[in-house]
Scaffold this active site. Structure first.
Site, PDB file in Angstrom:
ATOM      1  N   ASP A  61       8.349 -22.495  22.171  1.00 54.89           N
ATOM      2  CA  ASP A  61       8.196 -21.506  21.075  1.00 54.89           C
ATOM      3  C   ASP A  61       6.832 -21.601  20.427  1.00 54.89           C
ATOM      4  O   ASP A  61       6.384 -22.815  20.139  1.00 54.89           O
ATOM      5  CB  ASP A  61       9.440 -22.101  19.892  1.00 54.89           C
ATOM      6  CG  ASP A  61       9.382 -21.041  18.749  1.00 54.89           C
ATOM      7  OD1 ASP A  61       8.660 -20.480  18.563  1.00 54.89           O
ATOM      8  OD2 ASP A  61      10.222 -21.450  17.832  1.00 54.89           O
ATOM      9  N   ASP A 136      -1.506  -0.256  16.929  1.00 49.82           N
ATOM     10  CA  ASP A 136      -2.001   0.871  16.124  1.00 49.82           C
ATOM     11  C   ASP A 136      -1.174   0.902  14.957  1.00 49.82           C
ATOM     12  O   ASP A 136      -1.616   1.508  13.802  1.00 49.82           O
ATOM     13  CB  ASP A 136      -2.090   2.230  16.900  1.00 49.82           C
ATOM     14  CG  ASP A 136      -0.708   2.736  17.402  1.00 49.82           C
ATOM     15  OD1 ASP A 136       0.407   1.940  17.263  1.00 49.82           O
ATOM     16  OD2 ASP A 136      -0.838   3.859  18.097  1.00 49.82           O
ATOM     17  N   LYS A 165       2.625  -7.731  11.855  1.00 53.88           N
ATOM     18  CA  LYS A 165       1.498  -7.791  12.847  1.00 53.88           C
ATOM     19  C   LYS A 165       0.003  -7.615  11.912  1.00 53.88           C
ATOM     20  O   LYS A 165      -0.827  -8.276  12.357  1.00 53.88           O
ATOM     21  CB  LYS A 165       1.473  -6.373  13.636  1.00 53.88           C
ATOM     22  CG  LYS A 165       2.679  -6.542  14.775  1.00 53.88           C
ATOM     23  CD  LYS A 165       2.312  -7.680  15.714  1.00 53.88           C
ATOM     24  CE  LYS A 165       1.552  -7.412  16.815  1.00 53.88           C
ATOM     25  NZ  LYS A 165       1.421  -8.431  17.781  1.00 53.88           N
TER      26      LYS A 165
HETATM   27  P1  NAD Z   1       8.452  -7.590  24.217  1.00 53.77           P
HETATM   28  O1  NAD Z   1       9.370  -7.887  22.837  1.00 53.77           O
HETATM   29  O2  NAD Z   1       8.626  -7.202  25.348  1.00 53.77           O
HETATM   30  O3  NAD Z   1       7.884  -9.260  24.737  1.00 53.77           O
HETATM   31  C1  NAD Z   1       7.612 -10.286  23.900  1.00 53.77           C
HETATM   32  C2  NAD Z   1       7.754 -11.490  24.561  1.00 53.77           C
HETATM   33  O4  NAD Z   1       7.296 -12.576  23.508  1.00 53.77           O
HETATM   34  C3  NAD Z   1       9.172 -11.975  25.103  1.00 53.77           C
HETATM   35  O5  NAD Z   1       9.118 -12.388  26.434  1.00 53.77           O
HETATM   36  C4  NAD Z   1       9.688 -12.891  24.143  1.00 53.77           C
HETATM   37  O6  NAD Z   1      10.423 -13.879  24.697  1.00 53.77           O
HETATM   38  C5  NAD Z   1       8.229 -13.675  23.642  1.00 53.77           C
HETATM   39  N1  NAD Z   1       8.599 -14.375  22.577  1.00 53.77           N
HETATM   40  C6  NAD Z   1       9.103 -13.978  21.283  1.00 53.77           C
HETATM   41  N2  NAD Z   1       9.102 -14.752  20.328  1.00 53.77           N
HETATM   42  C7  NAD Z   1       8.483 -15.946  20.853  1.00 53.77           C
HETATM   43  C8  NAD Z   1       8.338 -17.340  20.375  1.00 53.77           C
HETATM   44  N3  NAD Z   1       8.530 -17.832  19.315  1.00 53.77           N
HETATM   45  N4  NAD Z   1       7.591 -18.051  20.993  1.00 53.77           N
HETATM   46  C9  NAD Z   1       7.195 -17.718  22.529  1.00 53.77           C
HETATM   47  N5  NAD Z   1       7.597 -16.603  22.864  1.00 53.77           N
HETATM   48  C10 NAD Z   1       8.312 -15.668  22.123  1.00 53.77           C
HETATM   49  O7  NAD Z   1       7.007  -6.993  23.523  1.00 53.77           O
HETATM   50  P2  NAD Z   1       5.895  -6.404  24.321  1.00 53.77           P
HETATM   51  O8  NAD Z   1       6.569  -4.917  24.127  1.00 53.77           O
HETATM   52  O9  NAD Z   1       5.669  -6.773  25.540  1.00 53.77           O
HETATM   53  O10 NAD Z   1       4.595  -6.390  23.134  1.00 53.77           O
HETATM   54  C11 NAD Z   1       3.771  -7.655  23.465  1.00 53.77           C
HETATM   55  C12 NAD Z   1       2.671  -7.564  22.390  1.00 53.77           C
HETATM   56  O11 NAD Z   1       2.152  -6.259  22.392  1.00 53.77           O
HETATM   57  C13 NAD Z   1       3.300  -7.475  20.828  1.00 53.77           C
HETATM   58  O12 NAD Z   1       2.517  -8.562  20.263  1.00 53.77           O
HETATM   59  C14 NAD Z   1       3.331  -6.395  20.203  1.00 53.77           C
HETATM   60  O13 NAD Z   1       3.210  -6.286  18.942  1.00 53.77           O
HETATM   61  C15 NAD Z   1       1.964  -5.703  21.057  1.00 53.77           C
HETATM   62  N6  NAD Z   1       2.318  -4.394  21.366  1.00 53.77           N
HETATM   63  C16 NAD Z   1       3.111  -3.771  21.868  1.00 53.77           C
HETATM   64  C17 NAD Z   1       3.113  -2.331  22.191  1.00 53.77           C
HETATM   65  C18 NAD Z   1       3.941  -1.697  22.997  1.00 53.77           C
HETATM   66  O14 NAD Z   1       4.026  -0.362  23.038  1.00 53.77           O
HETATM   67  N7  NAD Z   1       5.194  -2.136  23.643  1.00 53.77           N
HETATM   68  C19 NAD Z   1       1.805  -1.394  21.826  1.00 53.77           C
HETATM   69  C20 NAD Z   1       0.870  -2.204  21.099  1.00 53.77           C
HETATM   70  C21 NAD Z   1       1.040  -3.658  20.763  1.00 53.77           C
HETATM   71  O1  DAU Z   2       2.559   2.218  18.574  1.00 61.36           O
HETATM   72  C1  DAU Z   2       2.678   0.840  19.164  1.00 61.36           C
HETATM   73  C2  DAU Z   2       4.208   0.214  18.886  1.00 61.36           C
HETATM   74  O2  DAU Z   2       4.944   1.067  19.705  1.00 61.36           O
HETATM   75  C3  DAU Z   2       4.178  -1.232  19.234  1.00 61.36           C
HETATM   76  O3  DAU Z   2       3.502  -1.964  18.419  1.00 61.36           O
HETATM   77  C4  DAU Z   2       5.471  -1.472  18.998  1.00 61.36           C
HETATM   78  O4  DAU Z   2       5.725  -2.817  19.504  1.00 61.36           O
HETATM   79  C5  DAU Z   2       6.471  -0.641  20.227  1.00 61.36           C
HETATM   80  O5  DAU Z   2       7.967  -0.997  19.992  1.00 61.36           O
HETATM   81  C6  DAU Z   2       6.258   0.733  19.857  1.00 61.36           C
HETATM   82  O6  DAU Z   2       6.767   1.278  18.376  1.00 61.36           O
HETATM   83  P1  DAU Z   2       7.438   2.642  18.384  1.00 61.36           P
HETATM   84  O7  DAU Z   2       8.419   2.209  17.209  1.00 61.36           O
HETATM   85  O8  DAU Z   2       6.546   3.695  18.322  1.00 61.36           O
HETATM   86  O9  DAU Z   2       8.276   2.549  19.717  1.00 61.36           O
HETATM   87  P2  DAU Z   2       9.702   2.991  20.161  1.00 61.36           P
HETATM   88  O10 DAU Z   2       9.852   3.140  21.461  1.00 61.36           O
HETATM   89  O11 DAU Z   2      10.844   2.268  19.344  1.00 61.36           O
HETATM   90  O12 DAU Z   2      10.085   4.611  19.289  1.00 61.36           O
HETATM   91  C7  DAU Z   2       9.239   5.368  19.976  1.00 61.36           C
HETATM   92  C8  DAU Z   2       9.440   6.682  18.955  1.00 61.36           C
HETATM   93  O13 DAU Z   2      10.728   7.399  19.503  1.00 61.36           O
HETATM   94  C9  DAU Z   2       9.566   6.673  17.543  1.00 61.36           C
HETATM   95  O14 DAU Z   2       9.052   7.721  16.781  1.00 61.36           O
HETATM   96  C10 DAU Z   2      11.191   6.413  17.374  1.00 61.36           C
HETATM   97  C11 DAU Z   2      11.646   7.385  18.322  1.00 61.36           C
HETATM   98  N1  DAU Z   2      13.066   6.829  18.926  1.00 61.36           N
HETATM   99  C12 DAU Z   2      13.063   5.463  19.349  1.00 61.36           C
HETATM  100  C13 DAU Z   2      14.274   5.213  19.703  1.00 61.36           C
HETATM  101  C14 DAU Z   2      14.522   3.806  20.428  1.00 61.36           C
HETATM  102  C15 DAU Z   2      14.142   7.727  18.952  1.00 61.36           C
HETATM  103  O15 DAU Z   2      13.716   9.130  18.453  1.00 61.36           O
HETATM  104  N2  DAU Z   2      15.286   7.414  19.324  1.00 61.36           N
HETATM  105  C16 DAU Z   2      15.407   6.113  19.976  1.00 61.36           C
HETATM  106  O16 DAU Z   2      16.619   5.686  20.242  1.00 61.36           O
END
Ligand code: NAD
Ligand code: DAU
Length: 358
Positions: A61, A136, A165
């Site tokens: 963790d 973002d 964040k």
């Molecule tokens: P995710 O939720 O898929 O993965 C998160 C990982 O972190 C998991 O494997 C989880 O087990 C681990 N984790 C959570 N709490 C923890 C802890 N206390 N100790 C150790 N491990 C822990 O997330 P993701 O979508 O892969 O995003 C990864 C990073 O990128 C995040 O910091 C997120 O804010 C950032 N990010 C994501 C997106 C996106 O579109 N998914 C876009 C921009 C930035």
């Molecule tokens: O912009 C970067 C972010 O993108 C990351 O920092 C986050 O970790 C990642 O989860 C993502 O956030 P969003 O909220 O943009 O992603 P999500 O896939 O949850 O939703 C994308 C868009 O779709 C948002 O406008 C909400 C909409 N949505 C989402 C879900 C899950 C729906 O309309 N229906 C749904 O069921």
């Protein structure tokens, strides 16, 4: 050989990053993957690298001070790539506390351990770097159709997720400003690709459509996100880690703005195009599955990144067009329906029932 400490390496972007690095740079790096394996962490994603002698997994963790310090005392860490986080906006609206613990306090803990391990009497050990993988969403929302987020855009987070964040980013900034700590912050737009947990828009829609379930679109479906194929993000992070100027923030984006309803429509059309004629699931998939549901609270209208700085300084640009990336992604899910079945069993069913009443 450099040692990368990757946190959250069992999650969506973290596991893609490890797979990407092991494929492209495997002779030059060793990776230590630290992950507590929440619902979003899945070691199955990393099967192809788990036996490699330059890869190691540790179930830790990031909030555990002693365990994190111990890693830095045991290994000579050159780069920290900090992905570990609670990442889903909807979950943060229901339960903000865990977001503050993991995203804020976990980051603080990691910063302290890296600082302690890297600092010397007159600065820091050479060539050490910490990368804060941010989003973002810390910039808030763009209200109209025009304009972009720049690195200079003021932070204005709206959801508990983006506030946590932004708080973490400010802690990193404070370590750079106060202690000259060697760090970068990256702020990326929405990622898509293999291994994304089906709480997020794209994999949720793919899975629901394949099962003939309704496709829940929040509000009007007109909200805009800027989609980036995950491998393009991985390359950008690597470039920032190796070549980014210390203390700088880099925006990473896909130049690919799409309304949510466009994404859902494209998924339906692409599935129908890709599924073989004899596949019985074709009968389940249609535009009639689209169901408008109650909007997300505080739903940010539009995100769009200007990735000019990373292009100018590091020569990075997104290389995967959305038309190609979405096909690669759908193909991956079609080939890995067993992965999808495993991650949607059990707890996911409770989550889905609580989130969606359709
Ligand atoms: P995710 O939720 O898929 O993965 C998160 C990982 O972190 C998991 O494997 C989880 O087990 C681990 N984790 C959570 N709490 C923890 C802890 N206390 N100790 C150790 N491990 C822990 O997330 P993701 O979508 O892969 O995003 C990864 C990073 O990128 C995040 O910091 C997120 O804010 C950032 N990010 C994501 C997106 C996106 O579109 N998914 C876009 C921009 C930035
Ligand atoms: O912009 C970067 C972010 O993108 C990351 O920092 C986050 O970790 C990642 O989860 C993502 O956030 P969003 O909220 O943009 O992603 P999500 O896939 O949850 O939703 C994308 C868009 O779709 C948002 O406008 C909400 C909409 N949505 C989402 C879900 C899950 C729906 O309309 N229906 C749904 O069921």
């Amino acid at each position: 050989m450099k040692t990368y400490l990757v946190t959250g390496g069992a999650g969506f972007i973290g596991s893609n990053f490890i797979l990407y690095m092991m494929k492209k740079y495997k002779k030059d790096i060793r990776i230590i993957n630290v992950d507590i394996l929440t619902y979003a962490g899945n070691l199955e994603n990393l099967k192809s690298v788990e036996a490699m002698d330059n890869y190691k997994f540790m179930k830790v963790d990031i909030c555990d001070k002693e365990a994190v310090l111990n890693i830095f005392n045991t290994y000579d860490i050159d780069r920290v790539i900090h992905f570990a986080a609670e990442s889903h906006v909807d979950r943060s609206i229901r339960n903000p506390e865990v977001f503050v613990n993991t995203n804020v306090l976990g980051t603080l803990n990691l910063l302290n351990a890296a600082k302690l391990s890297w600092e010397t009497e007159d600065g820091y050990l050479p060539d050490k770097k910490y990368i804060q993988v941010s989003t973002d969403e810390v910039y808030g929302a763009l209200e109209g159709e025009e304009g972009f987020f720049y690195e200079t855009t003021p932070l204005d987070p709206h959801s508990p997720y983006s506030a946590s964040k932004a708080s973490a980013d400010l802690l990193v900034k404070s370590y750079v400003d106060t202690y000259h700590f060697p760090a970068n912050i990256t702020r990326c737009s929405n990622n898509y690709g293999p291994y994304q947990f089906p709480e997020k828009l794209i994999p949720l829609m793919i899975n629901n459509a394949l099962n003939g379930k309704k496709l829940p679109v929040y509000g009007t479906g007109m909200n805009v996100r800027d989609w980036l194929y995950v491998d393009d993000h991985c390359e950008a992070i690597y470039l920032v880690a190796e070549k980014g100027r210390i203390g700088e923030v880099y925006n990473i984006g896909g130049h690919n703005e799409k309304k949510n309803i466009e994404i859902v429509t494209m998924i339906i059309d692409t599935l129908l195009e890709m599924l073989p004629k004899e596949d019985s699931r074709r009968e389940l998939i249609s535009h009639d599955l689209i169901t408008y549901v109650e909007d997300r609270k505080g739903h940010d209208f539009r995100y769009a990144i200007a990735p000019d700085k990373i292009k100018e300084e590091l020569g990075w640009e997104p290389v995967t067009p959305f038309s190609q990336g979405i096909k690669l992604t759908i193909a991956w899910y079609l080939e890995n329906m067993d992965w999808m079945e495993r991650v949607t069993k059990g707890e996911y069913q409770n989550y889905y029932k609580t989130m969606y009443s359709i």
